[in-house]
Design a protein around this motif. Structure first.
Motif, mmCIF file in Angstrom:
data_model
loop_
_atom_site.group_PDB
_atom_site.id
_atom_site.type_symbol
_atom_site.label_atom_id
_atom_site.label_comp_id
_atom_site.label_asym_id
_atom_site.label_seq_id
_atom_site.Cartn_x
_atom_site.Cartn_y
_atom_site.Cartn_z
ATOM 1 N N ARG A 1 0.871 -1.238 0.033
ATOM 2 C CA ARG A 1 -0.035 -0.031 0.091
ATOM 3 C C ARG A 1 0.843 1.127 -0.052
ATOM 4 O O ARG A 1 0.542 2.264 -0.582
ATOM 5 C CB ARG A 1 -0.777 0.054 1.147
ATOM 6 N N THR A 2 2.116 1.106 0.634
ATOM 7 C CA THR A 2 2.939 2.204 0.788
ATOM 8 C C THR A 2 3.274 2.798 -0.893
ATOM 9 O O THR A 2 3.530 3.943 -1.107
ATOM 10 C CB THR A 2 4.148 2.035 1.643
ATOM 11 N N SER A 3 3.471 1.577 -1.550
ATOM 12 C CA SER A 3 3.873 2.023 -3.088
ATOM 13 C C SER A 3 2.641 2.706 -3.506
ATOM 14 O O SER A 3 3.080 3.585 -4.566
ATOM 15 C CB SER A 3 4.280 0.603 -3.721
ATOM 16 N N ILE A 4 1.494 2.272 -3.615
ATOM 17 C CA ILE A 4 0.427 2.899 -4.083
ATOM 18 C C ILE A 4 0.331 4.534 -3.524
ATOM 19 O O ILE A 4 0.035 5.252 -4.415
ATOM 20 C CB ILE A 4 -0.960 2.089 -3.449
ATOM 21 N N HIS A 5 0.526 4.699 -2.556
ATOM 22 C CA HIS A 5 0.351 5.991 -1.907
ATOM 23 C C HIS A 5 1.742 6.798 -2.604
ATOM 24 O O HIS A 5 1.364 7.886 -2.939
ATOM 25 C CB HIS A 5 0.649 6.035 -0.503
ATOM 26 N N ARG A 6 2.607 6.346 -2.786
ATOM 27 C CA ARG A 6 3.914 6.822 -3.279
ATOM 28 C C ARG A 6 3.700 7.285 -4.780
ATOM 29 O O ARG A 6 3.745 8.220 -5.112
ATOM 30 C CB ARG A 6 5.183 6.193 -3.231
ATOM 31 N N ILE A 7 2.990 6.423 -5.385
ATOM 32 C CA ILE A 7 2.587 6.707 -6.954
ATOM 33 C C ILE A 7 1.399 7.601 -7.001
ATOM 34 O O ILE A 7 1.517 8.665 -7.631
ATOM 35 C CB ILE A 7 2.233 5.299 -7.471
ATOM 36 N N VAL A 8 0.636 7.717 -6.141
ATOM 37 C CA VAL A 8 -0.543 8.650 -6.092
ATOM 38 C C VAL A 8 0.324 10.066 -5.913
ATOM 39 O O VAL A 8 0.018 11.142 -6.509
ATOM 40 C CB VAL A 8 -1.513 8.629 -4.868
ATOM 41 N N LYS A 9 1.041 10.101 -4.855
ATOM 42 C CA LYS A 9 1.989 11.466 -4.276
ATOM 43 C C LYS A 9 2.655 11.872 -5.616
ATOM 44 O O LYS A 9 2.545 12.982 -5.784
ATOM 45 C CB LYS A 9 2.853 11.195 -3.326
#
Length: 194
Positions: free
Chosen positions: A174-182
Motif C-alpha cells: 500500500r505504501t507503494s500505491i500512496h507513493r505513486i499517487v503522491k
C-alpha cells in the motif's frame, strides 16, 4: 492432559512442498493440531499468535526447525517467554531439543545465540558484497516492481478501486500505491504551473 501443538511456516507461497513436509513431520510426531502459514518471518505471523494462544498448561509447541519459529534471538526469547507463561514447553525436532528439561533450555539459548551470530555474519558479508559490486559498477539493486505497475495503479484508482484492493490485486504494498499517487499529483501540480 498435555497436548502436542504443531507450528509450520514457509516464507513464500512457492515453498508449498516445504510447508507440506513440515506438516507431515508434525503430524507423524502426534500433534493434535498444527497451525501453518506462508509468511515471511519479519511479517506479522498471525497463525503463530493463534498457536501460542491455543497452548495450555503442560502442552508442548513443536516446530521442525528453529528458523521456522524465530527470526532473531530477541524474537526467540519473546516466543519462549510466551510459551513458558502458559506453563508449556517448546520442542524443536531438527535439534532434538525440548525446553521441558533444564538441558533443553540451556541448549536453546546457546543454539539461538549461534543462529543469530550466523545471520549477522551472513548479512555483513552480503553488505560487503553489495559495496564491492557498487564500487565495480556491477550492482543494480532490485528491480522496482511497484513503479513498473504505476500505470495499472493509476487506472484502477481512476475506476474507483481503493488502495487496499489495488495492493491485493497487483501484489504490491500500500505504501507503494500512496507513493505513486503522491508522485502523480506532484507531477500534475507542476504541469499546471507551467
Amino acid at each position: 492432559m498435555s497436548v502436542l501443538i504443531g507450528y509450520a511456516r514457509t516464507s513464500t507461497v512457492e515453498q508449498e512442498a516445504g510447508l507440506e513436509a513440515q506438516k507431515r513431520e508434525l503430524n507423524a510426531l502426534g500433534c493434535k493440531r498444527t497451525f501453518s502459514e506462508q509468511v515471511s518471518s519479519v511479517a506479522h505471523r498471525e497463525q503463530l499468535d493463534v498457536a501460542l494462544d491455543y497452548l495450555r498448561d503442560g502442552d508442548t509447541l513443536a516446530v521442525t526447525k528453529l528458523d521456522r519459529l524465530a527470526r532473531s534471538m530477541r524474537d526467540l526469547i519473546s516466543i519462549v517467554d510466551r510459551i513458558e507463561a502458559k506453563g508449556a514447553a517448546l520442542r524443536i525436532l531438527a535439534m532434538n531439543l525440548d525446553t521441558a528439561t533444564p538441558t533443553g533450555r540451556l541448549m536453546l539459548n546457546v543454539l539461538g545465540s549461534v543462529a543469530q551470530f550466523e545471520r549477522e555474519m551472513m548479512l555483513e558479508r552480503q553488505r560487503e558484497g553489495i559495496a564491492k559490486a557498487r564500487d565495480e559498477g556491477k550492482y543494480k539493486g532490485r528491480k522496482p516492481t511497484a513503479r513498473a505497475k504505476a500505470d495499472e495503479v493509476r487506472a484502477l484508482l481512476a475506476e474507483g478501486v481503493g488502495p487496499v484492493e489495488i495492493a491485493r490485486r497487483l501484489n504490491i504494498g500500500r505504501t507503494s500505491i500512496h507513493r505513486i499517487v503522491k508522485e502523480t499529483s506532484a507531477g500534475q501540480s507542476q504541469a499546471t504551473h507551467l
